[in-house]
Write an enzyme that holds these catalytic residues in place. Structure first.
Site, mmCIF file in Angstrom:
data_model
loop_
_atom_site.group_PDB
_atom_site.id
_atom_site.type_symbol
_atom_site.label_atom_id
_atom_site.label_comp_id
_atom_site.label_asym_id
_atom_site.label_seq_id
_atom_site.Cartn_x
_atom_site.Cartn_y
_atom_site.Cartn_z
ATOM 1 N N CYS A 94 16.617 4.679 80.720
ATOM 2 C CA CYS A 94 16.242 5.919 80.962
ATOM 3 C C CYS A 94 16.982 7.060 80.055
ATOM 4 O O CYS A 94 16.799 6.949 78.921
ATOM 5 C CB CYS A 94 16.309 6.154 82.429
ATOM 6 S SG CYS A 94 15.232 7.836 82.823
ATOM 7 N N HIS A 106 13.902 1.764 85.387
ATOM 8 C CA HIS A 106 15.121 1.296 85.885
ATOM 9 C C HIS A 106 15.396 -0.033 86.608
ATOM 10 O O HIS A 106 15.224 -0.305 87.794
ATOM 11 C CB HIS A 106 15.651 2.323 86.952
ATOM 12 C CG HIS A 106 15.857 3.729 86.364
ATOM 13 N ND1 HIS A 106 17.201 4.228 86.137
ATOM 14 C CD2 HIS A 106 15.068 4.873 86.274
ATOM 15 C CE1 HIS A 106 16.916 5.506 85.634
ATOM 16 N NE2 HIS A 106 15.894 5.942 85.630
ATOM 17 N N GLU A 118 18.206 -1.230 87.370
ATOM 18 C CA GLU A 118 19.174 -1.415 88.498
ATOM 19 C C GLU A 118 18.836 -0.911 89.621
ATOM 20 O O GLU A 118 19.626 -0.937 90.717
ATOM 21 C CB GLU A 118 20.423 -0.583 87.586
ATOM 22 C CG GLU A 118 20.098 0.966 87.846
ATOM 23 C CD GLU A 118 19.187 1.537 86.969
ATOM 24 O OE1 GLU A 118 19.068 2.693 87.168
ATOM 25 O OE2 GLU A 118 18.539 0.659 86.202
#
Length: 219
Positions: free
Chosen positions: A80, A207, A209
């Site tokens: 990002c 994302h 994560e």
């Protein structure tokens, strides 16, 4: 950065959160690490454009060391805001292995608003080290400037050198074809992530994560 460190640690890596100022002052040495991750977030509030201030800080204080790191047999990922930083610095896509030259842009979303939703991605590259063993994944996005764009010549190189790592797709696996919200930002050819020519450096808007446990799942 804490979510990213947790994701690395969950897979057995020894993760350390390092402040950019510690790299600039040489308190921390990148040569002591094998992987460098630029996490998501809004560095410096995106006040001068997404990722611009952080990229300029690196370029003006730490670029020689950064270039030395990426030219070695090491890994880099930008997620990002981290992707925005890598594109600003010219570390992805770095066609013809020309690191430091900006070739792509992440423009404001075509919806003209911040998009926070879940998307489907398809691995589009056999070269990218980060995406090996993955076909389709379902992960969140959270950005206002993720609209990938580049010129026709660079786009051809990305195709020719297998550097398009991720593409947005529909839930059934069919191409997004630029349609919102399957393609959440209007990205050219539904591109959600690209790698450098070596496949060691990946930049991506979604994302991974943020989906590190079943309790994070959409719905």
């Amino acid at each position: 950065e804490e979510e990213t460190a947790k994701a690395f640690a969950a897979k057995g890596a020894k993760a350390e959160i390092v402040h950019i100022n510690d790299l600039i002052t040489r308190e921390k040495n990148p040569e002591d690490y094998q992987i460098m991750a630029f996490p998501g977030g809004f560095s410096y509030g995106d006040d001068t454009g997404s990722g611009t201030a952080m990229a300029n800080k690196i370029r003006n204080n730490f670029m020689d060391e950064m270039l030395q790191f990426v030219r070695q047999d090491k890994l880099v990922i930008g997620i990002c805001n981290g992707f925005q930083i890598l594109t600003n610095l010219g570390l992805v896509p770095a066609t013809d292995s020309e690191y430091g030259k900006r070739e792509v842009a992440l423009m404001p979303n075509s919806s003209a608003r911040y998009e926070c939703r879940w998307v489907y991605l398809k691995n589009n590259s056999a070269k990218c080290i980060w995406t090996r063993g993955i076909d389709i994944i379902h992960i969140p996005i959270a950005h206002g400037e993720g609209n990938f764009y580049t010129d026709p010549g660079t786009l051809k190189k990305l195709h020719d050198h297998d550097q398009i790592a991720w593409k947005y797709i529909a839930e059934d696996g069919s191409p997004a074809n630029g349609e919102f919200p399957v393609n959440p930002n209007g990205a050219l050819e539904d591109i959600a992530g690209v790698c450098d020519e070596s496949g060691r450096i990946l930049g991506m808007m979604p994302h991974p994560e943020r989906f590190n446990a079943f309790t994070n799942e959409d719905g």
